[in-house]
Design a protein around this motif. Structure first.
Motif, PDB file in Angstrom:
ATOM      1  N   GLU A 106      -0.511  -6.327  -8.034  1.00  0.00           N
ATOM      2  CA  GLU A 106      -0.172  -5.426  -9.134  1.00  0.00           C
ATOM      3  C   GLU A 106       1.089  -5.838  -9.868  1.00  0.00           C
ATOM      4  O   GLU A 106       1.639  -5.073 -10.661  1.00  0.00           O
ATOM      5  N   GLY A 107       1.574  -7.047  -9.580  1.00  0.00           N
ATOM      6  CA  GLY A 107       2.660  -7.620 -10.365  1.00  0.00           C
ATOM      7  C   GLY A 107       4.057  -7.438  -9.814  1.00  0.00           C
ATOM      8  O   GLY A 107       5.037  -7.831 -10.459  1.00  0.00           O
ATOM      9  N   PHE A 108       4.203  -6.883  -8.619  1.00  0.00           N
ATOM     10  CA  PHE A 108       5.523  -6.706  -8.024  1.00  0.00           C
ATOM     11  C   PHE A 108       5.951  -7.983  -7.304  1.00  0.00           C
ATOM     12  O   PHE A 108       5.140  -8.672  -6.691  1.00  0.00           O
ATOM     13  N   GLU A 109       7.230  -8.265  -7.385  1.00  0.00           N
ATOM     14  CA  GLU A 109       7.792  -9.343  -6.592  1.00  0.00           C
ATOM     15  C   GLU A 109       8.020  -8.835  -5.171  1.00  0.00           C
ATOM     16  O   GLU A 109       8.541  -7.731  -4.971  1.00  0.00           O
ATOM     17  N   VAL A 110       7.631  -9.632  -4.191  1.00  0.00           N
ATOM     18  CA  VAL A 110       7.919  -9.318  -2.778  1.00  0.00           C
ATOM     19  C   VAL A 110       8.614 -10.538  -2.196  1.00  0.00           C
ATOM     20  O   VAL A 110       8.002 -11.358  -1.504  1.00  0.00           O
ATOM     21  N   PRO A 111       9.911 -10.674  -2.462  1.00  0.00           N
ATOM     22  CA  PRO A 111      10.614 -11.909  -2.085  1.00  0.00           C
ATOM     23  C   PRO A 111      10.689 -12.157  -0.592  1.00  0.00           C
ATOM     24  O   PRO A 111      10.696 -13.312  -0.156  1.00  0.00           O
ATOM     25  N   ALA A 112      10.783 -11.069   0.187  1.00  0.00           N
ATOM     26  CA  ALA A 112      10.947 -11.264   1.636  1.00  0.00           C
ATOM     27  C   ALA A 112      10.052 -10.306   2.408  1.00  0.00           C
ATOM     28  O   ALA A 112       9.820  -9.168   1.996  1.00  0.00           O
ATOM     29  N   PHE A 113       9.564 -10.790   3.506  1.00  0.00           N
ATOM     30  CA  PHE A 113       8.761  -9.991   4.433  1.00  0.00           C
ATOM     31  C   PHE A 113       9.396 -10.208   5.804  1.00  0.00           C
ATOM     32  O   PHE A 113       9.095 -11.155   6.508  1.00  0.00           O
ATOM     33  N   VAL A 114      10.338  -9.330   6.165  1.00  0.00           N
ATOM     34  CA  VAL A 114      11.165  -9.498   7.359  1.00  0.00           C
ATOM     35  C   VAL A 114      10.533  -8.728   8.511  1.00  0.00           C
ATOM     36  O   VAL A 114      10.370  -7.503   8.432  1.00  0.00           O
ATOM     37  N   CYS A 115      10.194  -9.433   9.578  1.00  0.00           N
ATOM     38  CA  CYS A 115       9.379  -8.831  10.639  1.00  0.00           C
ATOM     39  C   CYS A 115       9.945  -9.061  12.024  1.00  0.00           C
ATOM     40  O   CYS A 115      10.485 -10.126  12.329  1.00  0.00           O
ATOM     41  N   LEU A 169       9.807  -6.282   2.011  1.00  0.00           N
ATOM     42  CA  LEU A 169       9.439  -5.327   3.052  1.00  0.00           C
ATOM     43  C   LEU A 169      10.146  -5.677   4.353  1.00  0.00           C
ATOM     44  O   LEU A 169      10.292  -6.858   4.692  1.00  0.00           O
ATOM     45  N   HIS A 170      10.546  -4.633   5.068  1.00  0.00           N
ATOM     46  CA  HIS A 170      11.190  -4.813   6.371  1.00  0.00           C
ATOM     47  C   HIS A 170      10.426  -4.007   7.405  1.00  0.00           C
ATOM     48  O   HIS A 170      10.179  -2.817   7.220  1.00  0.00           O
ATOM     49  N   THR A 179      16.724  -4.581  -2.560  1.00  0.00           N
ATOM     50  CA  THR A 179      16.472  -3.495  -1.610  1.00  0.00           C
ATOM     51  C   THR A 179      15.060  -3.610  -1.055  1.00  0.00           C
ATOM     52  O   THR A 179      14.091  -3.694  -1.798  1.00  0.00           O
ATOM     53  N   LEU A 180      14.960  -3.592   0.258  1.00  0.00           N
ATOM     54  CA  LEU A 180      13.677  -3.703   0.945  1.00  0.00           C
ATOM     55  C   LEU A 180      13.219  -2.326   1.402  1.00  0.00           C
ATOM     56  O   LEU A 180      14.038  -1.499   1.823  1.00  0.00           O
ATOM     57  N   VAL A 181      11.927  -2.082   1.327  1.00  0.00           N
ATOM     58  CA  VAL A 181      11.368  -0.858   1.899  1.00  0.00           C
ATOM     59  C   VAL A 181      11.257  -1.046   3.408  1.00  0.00           C
ATOM     60  O   VAL A 181      10.647  -2.012   3.887  1.00  0.00           O
ATOM     61  N   ASP A 182      11.849  -0.116   4.134  1.00  0.00           N
ATOM     62  CA  ASP A 182      11.812  -0.144   5.588  1.00  0.00           C
ATOM     63  C   ASP A 182      10.586   0.637   6.058  1.00  0.00           C
ATOM     64  O   ASP A 182      10.408   1.806   5.713  1.00  0.00           O
ATOM     65  N   LEU A 183       9.751  -0.005   6.857  1.00  0.00           N
ATOM     66  CA  LEU A 183       8.473   0.580   7.282  1.00  0.00           C
ATOM     67  C   LEU A 183       8.524   1.042   8.739  1.00  0.00           C
ATOM     68  O   LEU A 183       9.084   0.363   9.604  1.00  0.00           O
ATOM     69  N   ASP A 184       7.934   2.189   9.006  1.00  0.00           N
ATOM     70  CA  ASP A 184       7.776   2.678  10.377  1.00  0.00           C
ATOM     71  C   ASP A 184       6.385   2.278  10.868  1.00  0.00           C
ATOM     72  O   ASP A 184       5.382   2.784  10.373  1.00  0.00           O
ATOM     73  N   LEU A 185       6.348   1.408  11.843  1.00  0.00           N
ATOM     74  CA  LEU A 185       5.070   0.928  12.374  1.00  0.00           C
ATOM     75  C   LEU A 185       4.675   1.626  13.669  1.00  0.00           C
ATOM     76  O   LEU A 185       3.742   1.190  14.350  1.00  0.00           O
ATOM     77  N   GLY A 186       5.397   2.698  14.002  1.00  0.00           N
ATOM     78  CA  GLY A 186       5.064   3.440  15.209  1.00  0.00           C
ATOM     79  C   GLY A 186       6.242   3.685  16.127  1.00  0.00           C
ATOM     80  O   GLY A 186       6.130   4.446  17.091  1.00  0.00           O
ATOM     81  N   LEU A 187       7.380   3.066  15.837  1.00  0.00           N
ATOM     82  CA  LEU A 187       8.570   3.254  16.659  1.00  0.00           C
ATOM     83  C   LEU A 187       9.168   4.637  16.450  1.00  0.00           C
ATOM     84  O   LEU A 187       9.822   5.189  17.336  1.00  0.00           O
ATOM     85  N   GLN A 188       8.956   5.192  15.249  1.00  0.00           N
ATOM     86  CA  GLN A 188       9.461   6.530  14.885  1.00  0.00           C
ATOM     87  C   GLN A 188      10.979   6.611  15.029  1.00  0.00           C
ATOM     88  O   GLN A 188      11.528   7.509  15.651  1.00  0.00           O
ATOM     89  N   ARG A 189      11.637   5.634  14.415  1.00  0.00           N
ATOM     90  CA  ARG A 189      13.098   5.589  14.420  1.00  0.00           C
ATOM     91  C   ARG A 189      13.595   5.691  12.977  1.00  0.00           C
ATOM     92  O   ARG A 189      14.098   6.718  12.567  1.00  0.00           O
TER      93      ARG A 189
END
Length: 367
Positions: free
Chosen positions: A210-219, A174-175, A138-148
């Protein structure tokens, strides 16, 4: 624009309006996508533009294995066509949570990934997935300003931590989608991407430290595709590139893609001087932009009225254009336009050679 690529040799057998697709141009766009990312490893194309299994097959043949989808139907189409890794980049609420489970059960060989932007939804996902004995990246979906969709950067750390702690899910990365970064000037768009993603990069680095795996950074999407491709830690998820359209031709002139879709329409009436009525109504063309369509053979054409089954254009010399004449148009926004058609007519060397079903325009296939 060279009219030889979209013109049919035999037009009389084609019903109008019709959606035409040109596989050789689709393949050219796929090859150019791969060149930008220097291979398929960092490419995760979105299928929301074409929604066709045949296009997925072409992408698989090119070596692409990872994909992104916006609907359960798109994800099912991908799995059924042979995709190995599918990111469903849409919040799982309501019946879609159980449908996601059914999808994973129906295609156990496929890696399905989810996104989340709220803790309350995350808890429901954890409960549902763990109940069915699943472990879903599961990836955390980030709002970068689109506000969707997407959470704020301030909320993202705690959400990521929760993903690592709850059963049934584990950190997928992260997505981040940046559809609001649509500056026509490339350098301005690139500067905006660098500014917006700086705190995202800092979040990613903090998680790893801090020891977390971040397998994907989808941009990103299509307008920022080439920019993100310069960063080796990012997966790129363009969608429109594979078909392209008049809107992105205008916006992103610096990228080497070409339209692989055309609309086929006919003149059905001449309602007045310099006016033509076409059978290209709002049920056959996206209306989310003022431009809507470009007619490359008639660059001076202007839309004056648009109804459900009719489009009226103003065109100097329209009185000389015969009733029944075929016109070709390049949609301004191809994604919602494709979804208005059940099938696309396949054109090779100017000859119609069958149809491809726009399979994932459905809200449901089987799941």
């Amino acid at each position: 624009m060279d009219s030889t690529w979209y013109t049919l040799r035999e037009e009389d057998s084609i019903l109008s309006p019709a959606l035409l697709i040109y596989p050789h141009r689709v393949w050219t766009n796929i090859v150019r996508m791969l060149k930008i990312t220097d291979g398929p490893e960092r490419l995760r194309p979105h299928v929301k533009t074409h929604k066709m299994a045949e296009v997925v097959s072409m992408q698989l043949a090119s070596g692409i294995r990872k994909f992104k989808a916006a609907t359960i139907a798109e994800a099912e189409m991908l799995a059924g066509t042979g995709a190995e890794d599918v990111l469903l980049a849409y919040p799982l609420v309501g019946p879609n949570l159980d449908r996601f489970v059914a999808l994973q059960q129906q295609f156990p060989q496929v890696i399905f990934q989810a996104v989340v932007d709220h803790a309350e939804v995350l808890e429901l996902m954890s409960e549902c997935f763990s109940y069915h004995g699943l472990e879903i990246p599961t990836l955390v979906d980030l709002d970068l300003g689109l506000q969707r969709t997407g959470c704020s950067l301030e909320e993202a750390y705690a959400l990521y931590q929760a993903i690592a702690e709850l059963p049934g899910i584990f950190p997928g990365g992260l997505h981040a989608y940046d559809g609001h970064l649509s500056q026509r000037d490339y350098e301005e768009r690139k500067a905006a991407v660098m500014e917006v993603y700086q705190p995202v990069t800092e979040l990613k680095e903090r998680l790893i430290a801090e020891g977390f795996e971040v397998p994907a950074f989808v941009c990103g999407g299509s307008p920022t595709f080439a920019i993100h491709a310069e960063y080796p830690d990012r997966e790129c998820s363009p969608g429109t590139c594979v078909l392209w359209d008049a809107g992105y031709q205008h916006l992103a002139e610096e990228v080497p893609f070409e339209p692989a879709i055309a609309l086929f329409t006919r003149v059905v009436s001449r309602p007045g001087r310099n006016l033509l009525c076409l059978d290209l109504g709002t049920k056959s063309l996206s209306t989310d932009s003022a431009e809507r369509v470009q007619f490359p053979d008639y660059p001076d054409a202007k839309i004056v009225h648009h109804y459900e089954e009719h489009m009226v254009i103003e065109l100097p010399g329209a009185d000389q254009i015969a009733l029944g004449k075929a016109l070709y148009g390049i949609p301004w926004h191809v994604c919602p336009t494709v979804a208005l058609f059940e099938e696309a007519t396949v054109v090779e060397d100017g000859i119609a050679r069958g149809t491809w079903q726009v399979l994932a325009r459905r809200r449901k296939i089987t799941v």
